[in-house]
Design an enzyme around this catalytic site. Structure first.
Site, PDB file in Angstrom:
ATOM      1  N   GLU A 118      36.059  29.597  53.517  1.00 27.08           N
ATOM      2  CA  GLU A 118      36.986  30.713  53.760  1.00 27.08           C
ATOM      3  C   GLU A 118      37.171  31.549  52.510  1.00 27.08           C
ATOM      4  O   GLU A 118      36.920  31.088  51.405  1.00 27.08           O
ATOM      5  CB  GLU A 118      38.371  30.150  54.138  1.00 27.08           C
ATOM      6  N   LYS A 120      39.359  33.110  49.622  1.00 31.01           N
ATOM      7  CA  LYS A 120      40.583  32.697  48.938  1.00 31.01           C
ATOM      8  C   LYS A 120      41.357  33.950  48.581  1.00 31.01           C
ATOM      9  O   LYS A 120      41.007  34.683  47.665  1.00 31.01           O
ATOM     10  CB  LYS A 120      40.262  31.899  47.680  1.00 31.01           C
ATOM     11  N   ASP A 122      44.196  36.297  47.158  1.00 26.55           N
ATOM     12  CA  ASP A 122      44.977  36.202  45.940  1.00 26.55           C
ATOM     13  C   ASP A 122      46.341  36.845  46.159  1.00 26.55           C
ATOM     14  O   ASP A 122      46.538  38.021  45.884  1.00 26.55           O
ATOM     15  CB  ASP A 122      44.218  36.893  44.800  1.00 26.55           C
ATOM     16  N   TYR A 227      45.812  30.652  57.033  1.00 27.64           N
ATOM     17  CA  TYR A 227      44.613  29.823  56.921  1.00 27.64           C
ATOM     18  C   TYR A 227      44.874  28.339  57.132  1.00 27.64           C
ATOM     19  O   TYR A 227      44.046  27.514  56.802  1.00 27.64           O
ATOM     20  CB  TYR A 227      43.947  30.019  55.557  1.00 27.64           C
ATOM     21  N   LYS A 315      36.095  29.699  42.202  1.00 28.56           N
ATOM     22  CA  LYS A 315      36.678  30.925  41.646  1.00 28.56           C
ATOM     23  C   LYS A 315      35.587  31.911  41.271  1.00 28.56           C
ATOM     24  O   LYS A 315      34.635  31.560  40.573  1.00 28.56           O
ATOM     25  CB  LYS A 315      37.509  30.585  40.404  1.00 28.56           C
ATOM     26  N   CYS A 409      40.802  68.679  16.623  1.00 26.15           N
ATOM     27  CA  CYS A 409      39.612  67.928  17.031  1.00 26.15           C
ATOM     28  C   CYS A 409      39.285  66.874  15.976  1.00 26.15           C
ATOM     29  O   CYS A 409      39.195  67.182  14.798  1.00 26.15           O
ATOM     30  CB  CYS A 409      38.434  68.882  17.212  1.00 26.15           C
ATOM     31  N   CYS A 412      35.638  68.150  14.369  1.00 24.04           N
ATOM     32  CA  CYS A 412      35.448  69.398  13.612  1.00 24.04           C
ATOM     33  C   CYS A 412      36.765  69.997  13.132  1.00 24.04           C
ATOM     34  O   CYS A 412      36.792  71.035  12.487  1.00 24.04           O
ATOM     35  CB  CYS A 412      34.679  70.416  14.439  1.00 24.04           C
ATOM     36  N   CYS A 427      38.379  70.492  22.686  1.00 24.61           N
ATOM     37  CA  CYS A 427      38.015  71.187  21.454  1.00 24.61           C
ATOM     38  C   CYS A 427      37.318  72.483  21.877  1.00 24.61           C
ATOM     39  O   CYS A 427      36.313  72.443  22.575  1.00 24.61           O
ATOM     40  CB  CYS A 427      37.072  70.329  20.620  1.00 24.61           C
ATOM     41  N   CYS A 432      31.009  72.552  18.005  1.00 27.72           N
ATOM     42  CA  CYS A 432      31.580  71.274  17.552  1.00 27.72           C
ATOM     43  C   CYS A 432      30.497  70.198  17.613  1.00 27.72           C
ATOM     44  O   CYS A 432      29.897  69.967  18.667  1.00 27.72           O
ATOM     45  CB  CYS A 432      32.748  70.867  18.453  1.00 27.72           C
TER      46      CYS A 432
HETATM   47  N1  NAD Z   1      48.936  34.358  34.171  1.00 31.40           N
HETATM   48  C1  NAD Z   1      49.905  33.488  34.123  1.00 31.40           C
HETATM   49  O1  NAD Z   1      50.755  33.515  33.239  1.00 31.40           O
HETATM   50  C2  NAD Z   1      49.978  32.408  35.156  1.00 31.40           C
HETATM   51  C3  NAD Z   1      50.995  31.457  35.145  1.00 31.40           C
HETATM   52  C4  NAD Z   1      50.991  30.501  36.158  1.00 31.40           C
HETATM   53  C5  NAD Z   1      50.015  30.503  37.137  1.00 31.40           C
HETATM   54  N2  NAD Z   1      49.041  31.462  37.109  1.00 31.40           N
HETATM   55  C6  NAD Z   1      47.975  31.521  38.089  1.00 31.40           C
HETATM   56  O2  NAD Z   1      48.430  31.242  39.360  1.00 31.40           O
HETATM   57  C7  NAD Z   1      47.516  30.454  40.043  1.00 31.40           C
HETATM   58  C8  NAD Z   1      48.267  29.203  40.314  1.00 31.40           C
HETATM   59  O3  NAD Z   1      47.481  28.278  40.842  1.00 31.40           O
HETATM   60  P1  NAD Z   1      47.747  27.679  42.254  1.00 31.40           P
HETATM   61  O4  NAD Z   1      48.264  26.330  42.084  1.00 31.40           O
HETATM   62  O5  NAD Z   1      48.459  28.595  43.143  1.00 31.40           O
HETATM   63  O6  NAD Z   1      46.273  27.546  42.658  1.00 31.40           O
HETATM   64  P2  NAD Z   1      45.313  28.635  43.135  1.00 31.40           P
HETATM   65  O7  NAD Z   1      45.976  29.912  43.400  1.00 31.40           O
HETATM   66  O8  NAD Z   1      44.183  28.647  42.201  1.00 31.40           O
HETATM   67  O9  NAD Z   1      44.849  27.942  44.502  1.00 31.40           O
HETATM   68  C9  NAD Z   1      45.720  27.415  45.492  1.00 31.40           C
HETATM   69  C10 NAD Z   1      46.289  28.452  46.381  1.00 31.40           C
HETATM   70  O10 NAD Z   1      45.282  29.245  46.966  1.00 31.40           O
HETATM   71  C11 NAD Z   1      45.859  29.912  48.056  1.00 31.40           C
HETATM   72  N3  NAD Z   1      44.857  30.160  49.090  1.00 31.40           N
HETATM   73  C12 NAD Z   1      44.299  31.373  49.340  1.00 31.40           C
HETATM   74  N4  NAD Z   1      43.430  31.328  50.341  1.00 31.40           N
HETATM   75  C13 NAD Z   1      43.410  30.046  50.777  1.00 31.40           C
HETATM   76  C14 NAD Z   1      42.691  29.379  51.814  1.00 31.40           C
HETATM   77  N5  NAD Z   1      41.808  30.019  52.590  1.00 31.40           N
HETATM   78  N6  NAD Z   1      42.917  28.080  51.973  1.00 31.40           N
HETATM   79  C15 NAD Z   1      43.794  27.412  51.181  1.00 31.40           C
HETATM   80  N7  NAD Z   1      44.512  27.986  50.194  1.00 31.40           N
HETATM   81  C16 NAD Z   1      44.315  29.291  49.989  1.00 31.40           C
HETATM   82  C17 NAD Z   1      47.035  29.093  48.491  1.00 31.40           C
HETATM   83  O11 NAD Z   1      48.183  29.856  48.262  1.00 31.40           O
HETATM   84  C18 NAD Z   1      47.017  27.919  47.579  1.00 31.40           C
HETATM   85  O12 NAD Z   1      48.304  27.516  47.240  1.00 31.40           O
HETATM   86  C19 NAD Z   1      46.296  30.282  39.131  1.00 31.40           C
HETATM   87  O13 NAD Z   1      45.334  31.261  39.446  1.00 31.40           O
HETATM   88  C20 NAD Z   1      46.887  30.560  37.764  1.00 31.40           C
HETATM   89  O14 NAD Z   1      45.976  31.157  36.870  1.00 31.40           O
HETATM   90  C21 NAD Z   1      49.023  32.385  36.140  1.00 31.40           C
HETATM   91 ZN    ZN Z   2      35.506  69.801  17.695  1.00 33.66          ZN
END
Ligand code: NAD
Ligand code: ZN
Length: 676
Positions: A118, A120, A122, A227, A315, A409, A412, A427, A432
């Site tokens: 599937e 993923k 975000d 999902y 990922k 600029c 020149c 400019c 130039c």
């Molecule tokens: N930048 C920062 O400061 C910071 C801080 C904390 C966490 N994070 C980020 O947040 C994320 C946290 O990780 P996480 O524990 O949520 O893991 P994750 O996001 O890497 O993976 C798990 C999550 O994926 C999602 N998901 C999407 N499609 C799915 C599918 N088809 N089936 C199952 N799950 C699906 C679900 O919400 C599940 O909880 C990471 O990417 C991390 O880098 C970033």
């Molecule tokens: Zn110039």
């Protein structure tokens, strides 16, 4: 300090750092560092904890799902009936094979294992309960055990059904996302209002969902895809893929992507396909999820504290990283436009080292309040140069320097100008050196005159040495042969090559020369249209704005620019000069082949991978010349697929269809008589 103590201290500090980022992320819905850097810290901690188990800790971020504390939440807290876990991550083909091997080893008696693949999404995860087909409650993941009740907000998401098509009591899980189109709209509005922009669609989705005014949710256009069906076996399904079909039947929105595959090579090939395809989706995906399809096996495989053993996330390479702005350079382009470029602490971004990123214009710097010394998010969209997305203001220490717009600029020193109502500064000096350098680099570039070996470094040198003052001088370089040969790193051979390439460029077709002239808004495609319809430059130069607009594909803005260009005395001189050197200013009529030589008449073609003997355009032209037609995708209508090196998903699709003739580049050349 003793070594042990140093390690212990380091682990502690690392943990605190991760907690700080994580708390900020889950409380404020914003990131202080990019996910890549965050995940790296987490991996480092995990490795250290494995190496030094004596320093393991129960509530280490390596053991915890999501938020480390829900203390500050404004929402009602609700315990999940079944915990909401995270997923373990993988980054390459090897990790996927390892996962498959691990599963096989734990289930030695299973002969017909299958995997659901599937997208993923975000966004942020959400659990919804329906009772007798009615939506009763929506809860965020929280720390995996306890989440936040966001039912009221969820009711504002139009695509989430409030009543299902059947009167069932179920719990489903999915991802709340902000569609990319809505995200861009939102950030544009925020920037115009002087508000902080969101670094990415996920932060925007989280920030939108986790606030108390539910009317904003509808306004911003939040969306959700599901999902997972909790305890799916109670609803008469045996596999995960069936459970997704069942959700769809109940009227619940899914991505529609849940492919059942048999082994790691099938998985890898489809992941490759989606890795490209995802660029055209209206929601952000950060990877793919692989799940053992047979639900009965999940209990046998079990979970770790943080994630199930029957699933893994793959990922995709990150598009966004954080780094620091060391300075700003103002560049002068071939049109005289003066633009800011950020000089960065070098970082890796989607496989390449990045040191510079575009800041667009001063207005954008001001609106985003970007300063020298700032930590910034940078991002690479498909094939475009990296951009600075936003500065992380929370990490400022007070030593950051405000960026000023230049009044003169940078090359020149002429006073710069700004047109009424325009954001860009220019400019105005036609001689130039910055502008001329830009014109020259463009003139010799691939899409224009394509003079091999004439890189930007050489252009810079020739200008500095005074061998070239304008474009026409390129064709006088041969008079400097001896001086050129004496230059460092040039040598007789490379001077020969360069001068030959310059001479050869005189035979470049008319449309290439037109493109190379650098008429504002005219790229290689419109240059071709202009060349085809005018036939020669004298005709083109005499055309009125109205006549130009009659050419298909030429709009009013471009027509006016072309008209003005040819009325400029300097440009007229340039064209005269180039004519005198024998460049091509007449369209050669393409000779039509007699019908009996058009061996491809009625046949359709597509190519994939890297070709050895043709550029993409050349092979298309060759096919058309021989009467064939080029298609843009594999379908039942396709007769031939020409495969070059590293052929990708198109080849796979053609093989699956079974009706397409798959030929190599060599074979193609034989058919069209280019090779005996
Ligand atoms: N930048 C920062 O400061 C910071 C801080 C904390 C966490 N994070 C980020 O947040 C994320 C946290 O990780 P996480 O524990 O949520 O893991 P994750 O996001 O890497 O993976 C798990 C999550 O994926 C999602 N998901 C999407 N499609 C799915 C599918 N088809 N089936 C199952 N799950 C699906 C679900 O919400 C599940 O909880 C990471 O990417 C991390 O880098 C970033
Ligand atoms: Zn110039």
């Amino acid at each position: 300090m003793e070594r042990r103590n140093i390690v212990e201290k380091y682990i502690k500090e690392l943990r605190e750092k991760i907690k700080k980022y994580s708390d900020y992320y889950y409380t404020n819905n914003e990131s202080l560092i990019s996910d890549v850097e965050f995940d790296k810290l987490l991996v480092e901690l995990k490795e250290l904890e494995e190496k030094y188990p004596e320093y393991k800790e129960k509530n280490s971020p390596t053991e915890i799902v999501g938020a480390t504390s829900l203390k500050e939440t404004k929402f009602q807290k609700v315990a999940h009936k079944k915990p909401m876990l995270s997923l373990s991550n993988s980054y390459n083909e090897g990790d996927i094979s390892d996962f498959i091997e691990r599963v096989k080893k734990l289930l030695p008696e299973e002969k017909n294992l299958a995997y659901a693949l599937e997208l993923k999404l975000d966004g942020l995860s959400l659990s919804i309960q329906y009772e007798e087909g009615k939506l009763v409650r929506a809860v965020t993941r929280g720390d995996g055990t306890v989440g936040e009740d966001v039912t009221e907000n969820i009711l504002e998401i139009e695509s989430i059904p409030k009543i299902l098509k059947e009167k069932v009591s179920i719990e489903i899980r999915g991802e709340v996302v902000l569609p990319l189109s809505k995200f861009e709209e939102l950030n544009k509005k925020r920037m115009e209002n002087g508000e902080e922009v969101f670094a990415n669609p996920r932060n925007a989705a989280a920030g939108t969902l986790r606030q108390l005014d539910s009317s904003i949710i509808k306004e911003r256009g939040l969306d959700a895809y599901f999902y997972f069906l909790v305890d799916a076996q109670n609803y008469g399904v045996k596999t995960h893929s069936e459970s997704i079909e069942y959700l769809a039947k109940l009227g619940i929105k899914t991505t529609g992507v849940c492919e059942v595959l048999k082994n790691s090579s099938e998985l890898i090939s489809r992941i490759e396909y989606w890795g490209e395809k995802r660029e055209s989706l209206d929601y952000e995906t950060d990877g793919m999820v692989i799940k053992v399809d047979n639900i009965e096996l999940w209990d046998k495989l079990g979970n770790t504290t943080k994630s199930p053993r029957w699933a893994i996330a793959f990922k995709f390479p990150a598009k966004q990283v954080t780094t620091k702005i060391l300075g700003v350079t103002w560049q002068v382009g071939r049109t005289g436009k003066v633009t800011p470029v950020a000089e960065l602490e070098e970082v890796e971004l989607s496989g390449s080292r990045v040191k510079r990123a575009s800041l667009h214009n001063y207005q954008e710097i001001e609106r985003k309040d970007i300063r020298i010394g700032d930590s910034v998010f940078i991002e690479k969209a498909a094939e475009i140069i990296p951009q600075v997305v936003k500065a992380v203001k929370e990490l400022r220490d007070g030593n950051e320097i405000i960026i000023k717009e230049p009044t003169h600029c940078p090359i020149c020193n002429t006073k710069v100008e700004r047109e009424e109502g325009q954001v860009d500064i220019r400019c105005p000096n036609i001689s130039c050196p910055g502008k001329i350098e830009g014109e020259l680099i463009y003139f010799v570039s691939r899409d224009a005159m394509n003079i091999a070996g004439f890189g930007s470094k050489i252009v810079e040198n020739m200008l500095r040495l005074g061998f070239i003052k304008n474009i026409v001088d390129i064709y006088e370089l041969k008079n400097h042969r001896e001086e050129l040969e004496k230059l460092e790193k040039m040598g007789k051979k490379s001077v020969d090559n360069l001068l030959t390439a310059i001479e050869n460029s005189k035979t470049r077709e008319y449309s290439k020369v037109l493109c190379a002239l650098g008429i504002p808004f005219v790229g290689k495609t419109s240059a071709k249209l202009l060349a085809d319809s005018s036939g020669n430059i004298d005709k083109l130069m005499s055309m009125s704005v109205e006549e130009l607009m009659e050419i298909e594909g030429i709009g009013d803005k471009m027509a006016q620019a072309i008209f003005d260009f040819f009325r400029d005395e300097e440009k007229k001189k340039l064209i005269e000069g180039l004519k005198a050197h024998g460049l091509t200013f007449i369209q050669e009529r393409k000779e039509e082949l007699p019908a009996e030589e058009k061996v491809f008449t009625g046949k359709t073609f597509l190519f994939t991978g890297t070709l050895q003997n043709f550029t993409r355009n050349e092979i298309k032209e060759e096919i058309e010349k021989l009467g064939g037609k080029n298609l843009s995708a594999v379908s039942k209508n396709l007769d031939y697929l020409i495969v070059g090196e590293k052929a990708g998903s198109k080849l796979k699709k053609a093989q699956e269809l079974g009706t397409v003739k798959i030929i190599t580049e060599e074979e193609f050349m034989k058919i069209c008589g280019k090779k005996s």
